[in-house]
Design an enzyme around this catalytic site. Sequence first.
Site, PDB file in Angstrom:
ATOM      1  CG  HIS A  30      -3.221  -3.709  12.169  1.00 36.73           C
ATOM      2  ND1 HIS A  30      -3.943  -2.698  11.570  1.00 36.73           N
ATOM      3  CD2 HIS A  30      -2.223  -3.998  11.296  1.00 36.73           C
ATOM      4  CE1 HIS A  30      -3.398  -2.395  10.400  1.00 36.73           C
ATOM      5  NE2 HIS A  30      -2.347  -3.180  10.216  1.00 36.73           N
ATOM      6  CG  HIS A  80       0.007  -6.806   7.381  1.00 38.12           C
ATOM      7  ND1 HIS A  80      -0.765  -6.370   6.323  1.00 38.12           N
ATOM      8  CD2 HIS A  80       0.147  -5.751   8.218  1.00 38.12           C
ATOM      9  CE1 HIS A  80      -1.081  -5.091   6.519  1.00 38.12           C
ATOM     10  NE2 HIS A  80      -0.548  -4.702   7.664  1.00 38.12           N
ATOM     11  CG  LEU A  81      -1.537 -13.631   9.609  1.00 36.07           C
ATOM     12  CD1 LEU A  81      -2.662 -14.583   9.983  1.00 36.07           C
ATOM     13  CD2 LEU A  81      -0.355 -13.794  10.537  1.00 36.07           C
ATOM     14  NE  ARG A  82       3.256  -9.207   4.168  1.00 37.56           N
ATOM     15  CZ  ARG A  82       2.906  -7.924   4.216  1.00 37.56           C
ATOM     16  NH1 ARG A  82       1.674  -7.584   3.872  1.00 37.56           N
ATOM     17  NH2 ARG A  82       3.760  -7.012   4.598  1.00 37.56           N
ATOM     18  CG  ASN A 122      -2.401  -5.462   2.917  1.00 33.20           C
ATOM     19  OD1 ASN A 122      -2.584  -6.333   3.761  1.00 33.20           O
ATOM     20  ND2 ASN A 122      -1.335  -4.676   2.918  1.00 33.20           N
ATOM     21  CE  LYS A 128      -6.362  -0.754   7.478  1.00 32.82           C
ATOM     22  NZ  LYS A 128      -5.150  -1.571   7.639  1.00 32.82           N
ATOM     23  CG  HIS A 137      -2.903   3.082   6.375  1.00 30.59           C
ATOM     24  ND1 HIS A 137      -1.864   2.184   6.528  1.00 30.59           N
ATOM     25  CD2 HIS A 137      -2.324   4.273   6.046  1.00 30.59           C
ATOM     26  CE1 HIS A 137      -0.717   2.810   6.324  1.00 30.59           C
ATOM     27  NE2 HIS A 137      -0.976   4.071   6.013  1.00 30.59           N
ATOM     28  CG  HIS A 147      -0.939   1.334  11.717  1.00 34.69           C
ATOM     29  ND1 HIS A 147      -1.276   2.538  11.128  1.00 34.69           N
ATOM     30  CD2 HIS A 147      -1.184   0.381  10.781  1.00 34.69           C
ATOM     31  CE1 HIS A 147      -1.714   2.317   9.905  1.00 34.69           C
ATOM     32  NE2 HIS A 147      -1.666   1.020   9.669  1.00 34.69           N
ATOM     33  CG  LEU A 164       4.786   3.699   4.702  1.00 33.90           C
ATOM     34  CD1 LEU A 164       4.322   3.553   3.247  1.00 33.90           C
ATOM     35  CD2 LEU A 164       5.098   5.159   4.997  1.00 33.90           C
ATOM     36  CG  ASP A 178       1.121  -2.460  10.818  1.00 33.91           C
ATOM     37  OD1 ASP A 178       0.605  -3.227   9.982  1.00 33.91           O
ATOM     38  OD2 ASP A 178       1.668  -1.387  10.499  1.00 33.91           O
ATOM     39  CB  ALA A 205       6.384   0.409   4.077  1.00 35.41           C
TER      40      ALA A 205
END
Length: 350
Positions: free
Chosen positions: A17, A19-21, A45, A103, A140, A178, A223, A251, A267
């Site tokens: 899990h 986030h690489l943007r 996302n 997801k 989530h 998470h 979050l 995360d 967050a």
Amino acid sequence: MPDNADTITLRRPDDWHVHLRDGAMLAAVVPFTARQFARAIVMPNLVPPVTRVAAARAYRERILAALPAGVAFTPLMTCYLTDTTDPQEVARGHHEGIFTAVKLYPAHATTNSAFGVTDYHRISPVLERMTALGMPLLIHGEVTDPEVDVFDREAVFIDRVLDPLRRRFSELRIVLEHITTKEAVDYVGSAGRNLAATITAHHLVINRNAIFAGGIRPHLYCLPIAKRENHRQALRRAATSADPRFFLGTDSAPHAVPTKETACGCAGIFTAPCALEIYAEVFEEQGALDRLEAFAALNGAAFYRLPGNEARVTLRREPFPVPERIGEGENAVIPFRAGEILRWRLVSAA
């Protein structure tokens, strides 16, 4: 496995899990994840979110293009679930090897989740197709009802949403992402083979008091939010328990400093520069270094029905100073444990 008191060698781990943007932020942060992990489940996302096969394929190519030369890293892409997601699109992405999982964000639960699910009955056709495919649903797990206390949203989600969902789709393979509460630990621990959970490094280290130590600490706001100490201790016991239903998911979620240090900050906690070293500290503190390899490199792969990595990594007990910040200017990010000195350092990957 621990080689001696001062080194640990284990199969190269995976991050289930992250986030690489995108854009400049992607280029700045992806080397840190690729330094430690062979594979990673990449969150979808973005703005706009990754809801189509073509978008996921293009995003994967941007990630691969951002890797340092010679670094072996496999991004595993996910489909962002909406009320109107087409089951055929999910199935096509899965068959083409683009979508590893789907997801589920409850609408407005966290960063860039405005397009998330508002009606769980409307996604039934997608869940039915995923069940037939054996495709994991990554959740989530928080309700967004404003009347529910933010510290209770995970536990309420389990009762109101997750448990009924699992009763309707008993063969659907689910990862509760998470997790942050004893309720989640107990629920996953009592479930069967189709439910698992990821645990972050930061939720193993901080409880909710840390957010307010000496003032508001915006870089410790995430979050699901960190909970009471008894919940942190439950997470530590679960992570180090050797139970295969619990595995590593950082995360890691970078946000530029101006978006964190503001009146209404984003967050997310950025752990990618030192995640594996932090997990090693936690497992050592729990007297469970011999179980780190299973948590970091075996359990997740088994749940995703993938082989464990043949490559190895070595951590050495030596001071590892965490950078004060990553990047420059408006894209600078403050990492978790910034400026602190950790006890373990990743020294080789082969």
